[in-house]
Scaffold this motif. Structure first.
Motif, PDB file in Angstrom:
ATOM      1  N   LEU A   1       2.418   6.916  -7.246  1.00 25.77           N
ATOM      2  CA  LEU A   1       1.510   7.930  -7.792  1.00 25.77           C
ATOM      3  C   LEU A   1       2.029   9.340  -7.605  1.00 25.77           C
ATOM      4  N   GLU A   2       3.121   9.498  -6.869  1.00 24.47           N
ATOM      5  CA  GLU A   2       3.669  10.833  -6.604  1.00 24.47           C
ATOM      6  C   GLU A   2       4.380  11.383  -7.829  1.00 24.47           C
TER       7      GLU A   2
ATOM      8  N   ARG B   1       0.834  -1.206   0.000  1.00 23.88           N
ATOM      9  CA  ARG B   1       0.000   0.000   0.000  1.00 23.88           C
ATOM     10  C   ARG B   1       0.873   1.264   0.000  1.00 23.88           C
ATOM     11  N   GLU B   2       1.923   1.260   0.819  1.00 23.43           N
ATOM     12  CA  GLU B   2       2.810   2.418   0.876  1.00 23.43           C
ATOM     13  C   GLU B   2       3.569   2.608  -0.440  1.00 23.43           C
TER      14      GLU B   2
ATOM     15  N   GLU C   1       2.516   1.700  -3.449  1.00 25.85           N
ATOM     16  CA  GLU C   1       1.578   2.189  -4.464  1.00 25.85           C
ATOM     17  C   GLU C   1       1.323   3.686  -4.302  1.00 25.85           C
ATOM     18  N   LYS C   2       1.317   4.163  -3.070  1.00 28.21           N
ATOM     19  CA  LYS C   2       1.180   5.615  -2.845  1.00 28.21           C
ATOM     20  C   LYS C   2       2.344   6.367  -3.480  1.00 28.21           C
ATOM     21  N   ARG C   3       3.556   5.865  -3.262  1.00 27.82           N
ATOM     22  CA  ARG C   3       4.744   6.557  -3.789  1.00 27.82           C
ATOM     23  C   ARG C   3       4.784   6.509  -5.308  1.00 27.82           C
TER      24      ARG C   3
END
Length: 221
Positions: free
Chosen positions: A220-221, A213-214, A216-218
């Motif tokens: 998208l940055e 999850r972490e 996948e967040k990065r």
């Protein structure tokens, strides 16, 4: 009444002024549409995800899960330790900087080879206990061609890791090596914004899912 072109011996009727004006407007509209620049697309980013942390934190299990979930090649760092390193660790002798540089260079080369071979990224396990080790691995990154190195730091309490290492079978890393790794550990802080910390006190499934999850967040940055 028609007007005629003076440059031709053949009498060709010229269009009326109002028709010519409409045709010109249409042509200009087509030309403007044709030359309109297309929206720029963001370059494709390829990530090298380095799963780090002391022995027993679950690097291999988490990295394998991430690699499978993202469909990326997986480089298991333990597989590339030279025999001399394995012999020392099996005897309970901590590795020093001199022991580690060749190993780190091998991992860096393996990651580069995967990218040069066309992979959209890769996942690497490496304890990377010290800042200078992480800086060395960061050299794989090439911002100008969209290659980014990021670290997933699996953070845990020393006593928890000792329990986990004791439960291992047929592995060269012994439980007394965990304390030496914690002594050598230079925990990442805010000065290393490319490090993603993940707590490993939960179940393996929870840790794997939280790490993904972490990540996948990065992405998208």
């Amino acid at each position: 009444m028609h007007r005629y072109s003076l440059r031709s011996s053949v009498q060709v009727p010229l269009p009326k002024l109002d028709t010519l004006s409409l045709d010109l407007d249409a042509a200009l509209a087509r030309r403007t549409s044709f030359h309109q620049p297309a929206a720029k697309q963001s370059p494709s980013i390829r990530h090298v995800w380095v799963v780090t942390g002391p022995a027993g934190c679950g690097k291999s299990s988490v990295a394998a899960y991430i690699a499978q979930s993202l469909d990326l090649p997986y480089i298991e760092g333990d597989d590339y330790h030279p025999p001399e390193n394995v012999k020392k660790m099996s005897a309970g002798i901590p590795l020093n900087d001199e022991d580690r540089w060749g190993w780190l260079d091998t991992l860096r080369q393996k990651a580069s080879e995967e990218l040069e071979g066309g992979a959209m990224g890769c996942v690497v396990t490496c304890s990377a206990l010290k800042r200078r080790y992480r800086d060395f691995i960061r050299q794989v990154g090439q911002a100008e061609v969209g290659i980014v190195v990021r670290f997933v730091y699996l953070r845990a309490d020393v006593e928890l890791l000792i329990q986990r290492v004791k439960a291992r079978k047929n592995h060269f890393m012994k439980d007394d090596m965990v304390r030496s790794q914690f002594i050598a550990l230079e925990e990442p802080d805010s000065s290393e914004p490319d490090v993603v910390p993940v707590d490993v006190s939960g179940s393996l499934t929870e840790v794997q899912q939280n790490a993904l999850r972490e990540i996948e967040k990065r992405m998208l940055e």
